[in-house]
Design a protein around this motif. Structure first.
Motif, mmCIF file in Angstrom:
data_model
loop_
_atom_site.group_PDB
_atom_site.id
_atom_site.type_symbol
_atom_site.label_atom_id
_atom_site.label_comp_id
_atom_site.label_asym_id
_atom_site.label_seq_id
_atom_site.Cartn_x
_atom_site.Cartn_y
_atom_site.Cartn_z
ATOM 1 N N ARG A 1 0.898 -1.014 0.087
ATOM 2 C CA ARG A 1 -0.397 0.111 0.106
ATOM 3 C C ARG A 1 1.366 1.658 0.485
ATOM 4 O O ARG A 1 0.818 2.144 -0.935
ATOM 5 N N HIS A 2 1.667 1.323 0.717
ATOM 6 C CA HIS A 2 2.950 2.617 1.107
ATOM 7 C C HIS A 2 3.916 2.442 0.065
ATOM 8 O O HIS A 2 4.980 3.520 0.101
ATOM 9 N N ALA A 3 4.111 1.096 -0.153
ATOM 10 C CA ALA A 3 5.325 1.248 -1.013
ATOM 11 C C ALA A 3 5.656 -0.277 -2.249
ATOM 12 O O ALA A 3 6.332 -0.669 -2.484
ATOM 13 N N PRO A 4 4.835 0.325 -3.307
ATOM 14 C CA PRO A 4 4.744 -0.363 -4.142
ATOM 15 C C PRO A 4 5.524 -0.332 -5.378
ATOM 16 O O PRO A 4 5.845 0.513 -5.579
ATOM 17 N N GLY A 5 5.724 -1.609 -5.781
ATOM 18 C CA GLY A 5 6.697 -1.824 -5.978
ATOM 19 C C GLY A 5 8.204 -2.032 -5.674
ATOM 20 O O GLY A 5 9.079 -2.819 -6.166
ATOM 21 N N ALA A 6 8.668 -1.459 -4.071
ATOM 22 C CA ALA A 6 9.820 -1.317 -3.385
ATOM 23 C C ALA A 6 9.936 -3.049 -2.951
ATOM 24 O O ALA A 6 9.334 -3.964 -2.487
ATOM 25 N N ALA A 7 11.071 -3.941 -3.258
ATOM 26 C CA ALA A 7 11.661 -4.792 -2.387
ATOM 27 C C ALA A 7 10.983 -4.959 -0.966
ATOM 28 O O ALA A 7 11.923 -3.853 -0.088
ATOM 29 N N VAL A 8 10.586 -5.915 -0.755
ATOM 30 C CA VAL A 8 10.479 -6.723 0.496
ATOM 31 C C VAL A 8 10.742 -7.594 1.467
ATOM 32 O O VAL A 8 11.128 -8.639 0.367
ATOM 33 N N GLU A 9 12.047 -7.699 2.381
ATOM 34 C CA GLU A 9 12.138 -8.479 3.202
ATOM 35 C C GLU A 9 11.356 -9.180 4.054
ATOM 36 O O GLU A 9 11.448 -8.529 4.661
ATOM 37 N N VAL A 10 11.258 -10.173 3.902
ATOM 38 C CA VAL A 10 10.772 -10.733 5.284
ATOM 39 C C VAL A 10 11.945 -12.301 6.068
ATOM 40 O O VAL A 10 12.149 -12.583 5.427
ATOM 41 N N ARG A 11 11.769 -11.881 7.707
ATOM 42 C CA ARG A 11 12.701 -12.918 8.028
ATOM 43 C C ARG A 11 12.923 -13.830 9.128
ATOM 44 O O ARG A 11 10.989 -12.546 10.381
ATOM 45 N N VAL A 12 11.979 -14.667 9.370
ATOM 46 C CA VAL A 12 11.333 -15.405 10.413
ATOM 47 C C VAL A 12 12.476 -15.889 10.922
ATOM 48 O O VAL A 12 13.388 -16.893 10.963
ATOM 49 N N ALA A 13 12.946 -15.435 12.249
ATOM 50 C CA ALA A 13 14.281 -16.515 13.633
ATOM 51 C C ALA A 13 13.334 -16.941 14.562
ATOM 52 O O ALA A 13 12.986 -17.014 15.461
ATOM 53 N N VAL A 14 12.966 -18.828 14.373
ATOM 54 C CA VAL A 14 13.028 -19.767 15.582
ATOM 55 C C VAL A 14 13.983 -19.339 16.635
ATOM 56 O O VAL A 14 15.655 -20.185 16.316
ATOM 57 N N ARG A 15 13.589 -19.838 17.702
ATOM 58 C CA ARG A 15 14.459 -19.128 18.509
ATOM 59 C C ARG A 15 14.090 -20.699 20.123
ATOM 60 O O ARG A 15 12.850 -20.762 19.775
ATOM 61 N N ASP A 16 14.846 -20.773 21.044
ATOM 62 C CA ASP A 16 13.952 -21.875 21.855
ATOM 63 C C ASP A 16 12.701 -21.282 22.807
ATOM 64 O O ASP A 16 12.085 -21.907 22.304
ATOM 65 N N ALA A 17 13.109 -19.201 22.950
ATOM 66 C CA ALA A 17 11.506 -19.331 24.200
ATOM 67 C C ALA A 17 11.154 -17.953 23.166
ATOM 68 O O ALA A 17 10.061 -17.470 23.251
ATOM 69 N N GLU A 18 11.435 -17.536 21.738
ATOM 70 C CA GLU A 18 10.828 -16.638 21.164
ATOM 71 C C GLU A 18 11.555 -16.707 19.615
ATOM 72 O O GLU A 18 11.926 -17.273 18.867
ATOM 73 N N VAL A 19 9.776 -16.234 18.970
ATOM 74 C CA VAL A 19 10.339 -16.167 17.511
ATOM 75 C C VAL A 19 10.175 -14.749 16.924
ATOM 76 O O VAL A 19 9.648 -14.175 17.684
ATOM 77 N N GLU A 20 11.867 -14.113 16.716
ATOM 78 C CA GLU A 20 11.478 -12.934 16.364
ATOM 79 C C GLU A 20 11.105 -12.718 14.051
ATOM 80 O O GLU A 20 11.786 -13.470 14.111
ATOM 81 N N VAL A 21 9.939 -11.697 14.081
ATOM 82 C CA VAL A 21 10.093 -11.343 12.815
ATOM 83 C C VAL A 21 10.264 -10.308 12.495
ATOM 84 O O VAL A 21 9.957 -9.152 13.055
ATOM 85 N N THR A 22 10.844 -10.323 11.421
ATOM 86 C CA THR A 22 11.301 -8.864 10.757
ATOM 87 C C THR A 22 11.018 -8.663 9.246
ATOM 88 O O THR A 22 11.277 -9.594 8.911
ATOM 89 N N VAL A 23 10.471 -7.388 8.763
ATOM 90 C CA VAL A 23 9.630 -7.687 7.748
ATOM 91 C C VAL A 23 10.366 -5.698 7.511
ATOM 92 O O VAL A 23 9.403 -4.921 8.037
ATOM 93 N N ARG A 24 10.787 -6.051 6.336
ATOM 94 C CA ARG A 24 11.897 -4.613 6.333
ATOM 95 C C ARG A 24 11.210 -4.182 4.344
ATOM 96 O O ARG A 24 11.648 -5.489 3.458
ATOM 97 N N ASP A 25 10.889 -3.085 4.209
ATOM 98 C CA ASP A 25 10.881 -2.813 2.574
ATOM 99 C C ASP A 25 11.479 -1.513 2.417
ATOM 100 O O ASP A 25 12.597 -1.113 3.303
ATOM 101 N N ALA A 26 11.918 -1.589 1.105
ATOM 102 C CA ALA A 26 13.259 -0.518 0.981
ATOM 103 C C ALA A 26 12.315 1.157 -0.001
ATOM 104 O O ALA A 26 12.654 1.383 -0.771
ATOM 105 N N GLY A 27 11.367 0.896 0.324
ATOM 106 C CA GLY A 27 10.494 2.183 -0.027
ATOM 107 C C GLY A 27 11.156 3.333 0.463
ATOM 108 O O GLY A 27 12.291 3.058 0.920
#
Length: 96
Positions: A18-44
């Motif tokens: 919606r806010h950065a149409p056409g921009a590259a987007v990186e999604v990372r999901v890191a599963v650790r013992d106690a937590e899951v960390e999600v990062t989503v970064r766009d290059a808009g």
């Protein structure tokens, strides 16, 4: 926790489209013992965050209900969403 991860990624991708149409987007999901960390970064384009929309508020509420944290804002010329969600969730731990 799995559904919260899915919804954070889903809403973050919708916001990037919606806010950065056409921009590259990186999604990372890191599963650790106690937590899951999600990062989503766009290059808009670098933008300053305005008032939080319903999507960001909903993501934050969902993550915090499980005992996690969510941050979102401008980062390095784009937008970054980071969620840390306990694998068991605060509600599951509270049950006898």
């Amino acid at each position: 926790a799995g559904l919260a991860v899915y919804r954070v990624v889903q809403e973050s991708l919708a916001n990037a489209a919606r806010h950065a149409p056409g921009a590259a987007v990186e999604v990372r999901v890191a599963v650790r013992d106690a937590e899951v960390e999600v990062t989503v970064r766009d290059a808009g384009p670098a933008v300053q965050g305005g008032p939080a929309g319903v999507g960001l508020v909903g993501m934050r509420e969902r993550v915090e209900a499980l005992g996690g944290t969510l941050t979102a804002g401008p980062a390095g010329g784009g937008w970054l969403v980071r969620a840390r969600i306990p694998r068991t969730g605060a509600l599951a731990e509270a049950q006898p």
